[in-house]
Design an enzyme around this catalytic site. Structure first.
Site, PDB file in Angstrom:
ATOM      1  N   LYS A  99     -12.710  -1.048  -2.078  1.00 51.47           N
ATOM      2  CA  LYS A  99     -11.466  -1.631  -2.503  1.00 51.47           C
ATOM      3  C   LYS A  99     -11.789  -0.314  -3.832  1.00 51.47           C
ATOM      4  O   LYS A  99     -12.766  -0.561  -4.182  1.00 51.47           O
ATOM      5  CB  LYS A  99     -10.644  -2.050  -2.877  1.00 51.47           C
TER       6      LYS A  99
HETATM    7  P1  NAD Z   1       3.393   0.732  -4.221  1.00 48.23           P
HETATM    8  O1  NAD Z   1       3.254   1.194  -4.901  1.00 48.23           O
HETATM    9  O2  NAD Z   1       4.122   1.174  -3.162  1.00 48.23           O
HETATM   10  O3  NAD Z   1       5.155  -0.478  -4.347  1.00 48.23           O
HETATM   11  C1  NAD Z   1       5.297  -1.036  -5.318  1.00 48.23           C
HETATM   12  C2  NAD Z   1       6.273  -1.804  -5.841  1.00 48.23           C
HETATM   13  O4  NAD Z   1       5.765  -3.466  -6.579  1.00 48.23           O
HETATM   14  C3  NAD Z   1       7.062  -1.382  -6.997  1.00 48.23           C
HETATM   15  O5  NAD Z   1       8.359  -0.960  -6.164  1.00 48.23           O
HETATM   16  C4  NAD Z   1       7.041  -1.608  -8.473  1.00 48.23           C
HETATM   17  O6  NAD Z   1       7.892  -0.829  -9.229  1.00 48.23           O
HETATM   18  C5  NAD Z   1       7.214  -3.421  -7.970  1.00 48.23           C
HETATM   19  N1  NAD Z   1       6.679  -3.995  -8.638  1.00 48.23           N
HETATM   20  C6  NAD Z   1       5.158  -4.057  -9.548  1.00 48.23           C
HETATM   21  N2  NAD Z   1       5.389  -4.705 -10.356  1.00 48.23           N
HETATM   22  C7  NAD Z   1       6.108  -5.835 -10.239  1.00 48.23           C
HETATM   23  C8  NAD Z   1       6.712  -6.888 -10.625  1.00 48.23           C
HETATM   24  N3  NAD Z   1       6.158  -7.969 -11.233  1.00 48.23           N
HETATM   25  N4  NAD Z   1       7.879  -7.538  -9.921  1.00 48.23           N
HETATM   26  C9  NAD Z   1       8.535  -6.880  -9.079  1.00 48.23           C
HETATM   27  N5  NAD Z   1       8.196  -6.295  -8.433  1.00 48.23           N
HETATM   28  C10 NAD Z   1       7.103  -5.449  -9.484  1.00 48.23           C
HETATM   29  O7  NAD Z   1       2.748  -0.160  -4.416  1.00 48.23           O
HETATM   30  P2  NAD Z   1       2.745  -0.834  -1.841  1.00 48.23           P
HETATM   31  O8  NAD Z   1       1.440   0.057  -1.153  1.00 48.23           O
HETATM   32  O9  NAD Z   1       4.170  -1.299  -1.356  1.00 48.23           O
HETATM   33  O10 NAD Z   1       1.877  -2.142  -2.352  1.00 48.23           O
HETATM   34  C11 NAD Z   1       2.054  -3.663  -2.949  1.00 48.23           C
HETATM   35  C12 NAD Z   1       1.654  -4.587  -2.067  1.00 48.23           C
HETATM   36  O11 NAD Z   1       1.540  -4.803  -0.978  1.00 48.23           O
HETATM   37  C13 NAD Z   1      -0.054  -4.229  -3.323  1.00 48.23           C
HETATM   38  O12 NAD Z   1      -0.376  -5.635  -3.003  1.00 48.23           O
HETATM   39  C14 NAD Z   1      -0.406  -4.040  -2.322  1.00 48.23           C
HETATM   40  O13 NAD Z   1      -1.372  -4.230  -2.529  1.00 48.23           O
HETATM   41  C15 NAD Z   1      -0.022  -4.413  -0.439  1.00 48.23           C
HETATM   42  N6  NAD Z   1      -0.172  -3.406   0.474  1.00 48.23           N
HETATM   43  C16 NAD Z   1       0.128  -1.957   0.961  1.00 48.23           C
HETATM   44  C17 NAD Z   1      -0.456  -1.352   1.769  1.00 48.23           C
HETATM   45  C18 NAD Z   1       0.562  -0.300   1.958  1.00 48.23           C
HETATM   46  O14 NAD Z   1      -0.510   0.378   3.283  1.00 48.23           O
HETATM   47  N7  NAD Z   1       0.866   0.301   1.103  1.00 48.23           N
HETATM   48  C19 NAD Z   1      -1.414  -2.036   3.071  1.00 48.23           C
HETATM   49  C20 NAD Z   1      -1.614  -3.773   2.737  1.00 48.23           C
HETATM   50  C21 NAD Z   1      -1.252  -3.961   1.267  1.00 48.23           C
END
Ligand code: NAD
Length: 422
Positions: A110
């Site tokens: 990561k």
């Molecule tokens: P992203 O940046 O696309 O979206 C994050 C979202 O979370 C945004 O809408 C933001 O406004 C919101 N957010 C931030 N703080 C917040 C809060 N306190 N309360 C409510 N909403 C809040 O990120 P993503 O890629 O969707 O990742 C989100 C989660 O999913 C993370 O934990 C990430 O590690 C996990 N994840 C993502 C992927 C991927 O392929 N993108 C894969 C596995 C896991």
């Protein structure tokens, strides 16, 4: 997302806690634990960036390889003001077990930069990304360590990383396999953008079948409306679930009859937030988690549900699209209430699964169509769910412990078979 009054465990403390519980259940020897528990490599880099006003702003970035036992390290890059080495170490460890749960030949890694990308111009973001990439060059490569998008990074950021790596490492010709989650035009894969959410959908379908619940008509609440959360809402809406509330970092919206997700996505694209969406009422983060619903999808950051707010959760199923959204205390409370948890290293593994497909396509220079990708993804997610739920039932352990036992057990098996250098 940490409570202001009571300190929550750090992400790495949570990761180690869950590791020890699984290692105990698997009766792993101290020798094997010593070989697989700790990160293999940790790199901290200075990232000086020339800002648009001509001044230099200094940022700090990290890349952690937790394990390369089963293959190259694999894991996203996060740009967020709260990024710490502790968090990156935890996320890297979870990636190791996640890749093993879905049985793709990757280890776990990561990366992250402590910054607020919302305050950066596009040019500043590009300069930060290229400088950070140069910093982590000694670690990354298609056979060593392959980054991907995570919170506040996207396909464009991956394209800049790929380009910087290609310019500096290979005298100018493109090396698409160094990152996944790229735009299609630079060697990305069909289906990668929606892969995490599609994986969430498949594990939810399996969970509903297991619990004899109906996904059609189920009320769904989504915390975090980014890549994982918004597309999960869109896909579930397509399966006739009712998405009654969602939020993002700026606020939340609620409609008991269901939100129009395609329109809400457009609203967020236009305004930067879900706040102010017509045909909805505002909802606070606390009230959103406490809504009566069948499915709750935490899709934001770690520690979202903890000892202080877990008792309010009424969902029958919690599908962890985010990494580490439940603290161990929240786990205990929800399990005590009979909530079925689809743990992160299973639930959100669709992203890394299609990242694996993208890497294979890059290495083979042979591209698959969307139907191939979707079919293969569904097979991997459903097989992995079955393996985890079988352990959960046979060993009478929680879904989280079952997923960790599957992933950690596979890494332990590989490590034992390979042995150690003298
Ligand atoms: P992203 O940046 O696309 O979206 C994050 C979202 O979370 C945004 O809408 C933001 O406004 C919101 N957010 C931030 N703080 C917040 C809060 N306190 N309360 C409510 N909403 C809040 O990120 P993503 O890629 O969707 O990742 C989100 C989660 O999913 C993370 O934990 C990430 O590690 C996990 N994840 C993502 C992927 C991927 O392929 N993108 C894969 C596995 C896991």
């Amino acid at each position: 997302m940490q409570s202001e009054t009571i300190s929550q465990p750090t992400a790495y403390e949570m990761a180690v806690h869950n590791f020890e519980a699984a290692a105990d259940a698997l009766e792993l020897s101290e020798d094997i634990r010593a070989m697989i528990k700790y990160p293999e490599r940790i790199l901290t880099v200075e990232v000086p960036v020339r800002m648009d006003n001509g001044r230099i702003q200094r940022y700090v970035g990290y890349r952690v390889q937790h394990s390369t036992a089963r293959g190259p390290a694999k894991g996203g890059i996060r740009y967020h003001p709260d990024v710490t080495l502790d968090e990156v170490k935890a996320l890297a460890m979870w990636m190791t077990w996640k890749c093993a749960v879905v049985n793709v030949p990757f280890g776990g890694g990561k990366g992250g930069v402590t910054c607020n990308p919302k305050e950066l111009s596009l040019n500043e973001l590009e300069r930060l990304t290229r400088r950070y990439t140069v910093g982590i060059l000694p670690l990354i490569g298609p056979a060593q360590d392959i980054p991907a998008p995570d919170v506040y990074t996207n396909a464009q950021v991956m394209a800049w990383i790929m380009d910087t790596y290609s310019m500096t490492k290979r005298e100018g010709y493109p090396v698409p396999g160094v990152v996944t989650g790229k735009p299609l035009c630079v060697g990305g894969s069909h289906g990668r953008n929606e892969a995490t959410a599609r994986g969430v959908l498949h594990t939810l379908e399996c969970a509903c079948e297991h619990l004899r619940l109906r996904l059609k008509g189920a009320r769904v609440v989504v915390q975090g409306f980014g890549n994982a959360g918004s597309i999960a809402a869109l896909l579930l809406g397509g399966h006739q679930s009712l998405i009654i509330a969602v939020n993002d970092s700026r606020g939340g919206v609620y409609n008991k009859d269901g939100l129009d997700i395609p329109k809400l996505m457009l609203h967020k694209e236009r305004t930067g937030s879900v706040v102010g969406f017509p045909a909805s009422e505002p909802i606070s983060p606390e009230d959103l988690l406490a809504l009566e619903c069948e499915v709750l999808i935490p899709a934001a950051l770690e520690n979202a549900i903890h000892g202080e707010n877990a008792r309010a959760v009424k969902a029958k199923v919690v599908a962890e699209a985010a990494n580490g959204p439940l603290t161990p205390e929240a786990d205990k409370i929800l399990e005590g209430n009979g909530t079925f948890i689809i743990p992160d290293i299973l639930c959100n593994a669709g992203g890394v699964t299609v990242s694996y497909f993208e890497w294979v396509q890059n290495e083979q220079h042979l591209f698959w169509d969307i139907y191939d990708i979707q079919q293969r993804l569904e097979r991997v997610m459903k097989t992995s769910f079955t393996e985890v739920v079988n352990l959960h039932v046979d060993r009478k352990v929680s879904m989280r412990l079952a997923a960790n036992m599957l992933g950690i057990g596979r890494v332990a098996e590989t490590t034992a078979a390979r042995g150690l250098y003298p």
